[in-house]
Write an enzyme that holds these catalytic residues in place. Structure first.
Site, mmCIF file in Angstrom:
data_model
loop_
_atom_site.group_PDB
_atom_site.id
_atom_site.type_symbol
_atom_site.label_atom_id
_atom_site.label_comp_id
_atom_site.label_asym_id
_atom_site.label_seq_id
_atom_site.Cartn_x
_atom_site.Cartn_y
_atom_site.Cartn_z
ATOM 1 N N ASP A 24 -9.592 18.398 -24.860
ATOM 2 C CA ASP A 24 -9.883 17.587 -23.675
ATOM 3 C C ASP A 24 -10.918 18.308 -22.817
ATOM 4 O O ASP A 24 -10.722 19.470 -22.458
ATOM 5 C CB ASP A 24 -8.589 17.363 -22.879
ATOM 6 C CG ASP A 24 -8.769 16.501 -21.637
ATOM 7 O OD1 ASP A 24 -9.858 15.928 -21.446
ATOM 8 O OD2 ASP A 24 -7.808 16.397 -20.851
ATOM 9 N N SER A 56 -5.137 11.410 -15.806
ATOM 10 C CA SER A 56 -6.597 11.360 -15.724
ATOM 11 C C SER A 56 -7.024 11.152 -14.267
ATOM 12 O O SER A 56 -6.656 11.953 -13.413
ATOM 13 C CB SER A 56 -7.130 10.274 -16.663
ATOM 14 O OG SER A 56 -8.504 10.429 -16.882
ATOM 15 N N HIS A 115 -7.280 13.901 -24.738
ATOM 16 C CA HIS A 115 -7.259 13.137 -23.488
ATOM 17 C C HIS A 115 -6.918 11.684 -23.807
ATOM 18 O O HIS A 115 -7.430 11.118 -24.771
ATOM 19 C CB HIS A 115 -8.625 13.223 -22.802
ATOM 20 C CG HIS A 115 -8.597 12.660 -21.411
ATOM 21 N ND1 HIS A 115 -8.324 13.451 -20.306
ATOM 22 C CD2 HIS A 115 -8.805 11.417 -20.943
ATOM 23 C CE1 HIS A 115 -8.371 12.696 -19.218
ATOM 24 N NE2 HIS A 115 -8.658 11.459 -19.583
#
Length: 298
Positions: A268, A115, A298
């Site tokens: 995501d 991320s 995600h």
């Protein structure tokens, strides 16, 4: 919190030039110098910690028989952007210079993050491209990375707009919180009103729905045209810095990046950031390994 004891790893809490790190070193002696992974955790630059990624880092150290350095960069809002990226850069440079002290081959060090940790990974590798005084990063691993803040209307943003945990709206909300900006600008940024037309034209060659493979564009609808809001643009100029949006780096930088592994997830909003960076790297003759998790979130 201090690390728990591990039968297979020595675990040490240290500081690299005032940046907290936790190092995981395999207990079994090695006949040669080991590989190493520098890990930057996710959490939007505001959440997460060395402790919350303890299990992952232990797993990597054991399975890869490698030294792992988990970087506890200082979080926003206590430390304002770009302190987080700079902490990651500082810790990386320190370890590259001192790797042999930990039984590590300085030419076999990779940088990895998930991320926003993937953002920091991409940024650090770009910043180190022209450094001649330290060993080169061997490879970078980007796990569902955030890589650009120009366009929040790519196919993955539309498809996964209302996905739990990281929706399209929440992504921009977290960005504004991270930068300590007024969250009332969220709707304008989602619409693209923070980007001048000249900038859209300049970066169209790198950030554009047509660059996404057709298989990932099912049901995509081009957004309605929007007008620039100059005040929003002025208030959010950090979004266009390569430290924040690594996808905007020039080809002269991208072509010198190390071998790259990119992991994307189908469910995501950030999926297309990874796909676009993959294309940019490949267009610049950088070796890319890509793993797409068709059932991944995600």
């Amino acid at each position: 919190l201090p690390a728990c004891r591990d039968s297979k790893l020595f675990i040490k809490d240290l500081h690299f030039d005032e940046v907290p790190v936790r190092i995981y070193l395999p207990r079994v002696p090695s006949a040669s110098k080991r590989r190493a992974v520098i890990f930057f955790h996710g959490g939007c630059g505001m959440f997460g910690s060395i402790r919350s990624y303890e299990r992952i880092c232990r797993y990597i150290a054991r399975k890869a028989d490698s030294v792992v350095v988990s970087v506890g960069y200082h979080l926003s809002p206590e430390r304002k952007y770009p302190a987080q990226t700079l902490d990651c850069l500082t810790a990386t440079v320190h370890f590259l210079k001192t790797a042999e002290n930990y039984g590590v081959d300085p030419d076999r060090i990779i940088v990895c993050g998930d991320s926003v940790g993937g953002t920091f990974t991409a940024s650090v590798c770009q910043e180190l491209v022209n450094r001649k005084d330290i060993p080169k990063i061997c490879a970078q691993v980007l796990i569902y990375p955030f890589l650009q803040a120009l366009n929040f209307n790519l196919p993955s943003h539309q498809k996964n707009a209302f996905i739990a945990f990281l929706s399209r709206e929440r992504t921009v909300h977290f960005i504004l919180k991270y930068l300590k900006k007024d969250c009332s600008m969220k709707e304008a940024i989602l619409a693209g009103s923070h980007v001048p037309e000249s900038m859209n034209l300049k970066y169209k060659k790198w950030i554009y729905p047509d660059l996404i493979p057709e298989i990932f564009k099912l049901g995509y609808k081009p957004p309605l045209p929007t007008s620039l809001l100059p005040q929003v643009h002025e208030e959010t100029k950090e979004l266009f810095e390569t430290r924040f949006s690594p996808l905007l780096a020039e080809d002269a930088v991208v072509c010198h990046l190390p071998d790259t592994c990119i992991i994307t997830c189908e469910h995501d909003v950030l999926r297309d950031d990874g796909l676009l960076y993959k294309k940019r790297l490949e267009d610049n003759n950088v070796k890319v390994t890509w793993h797409h998790m068709e059932e991944g979130f995600h």
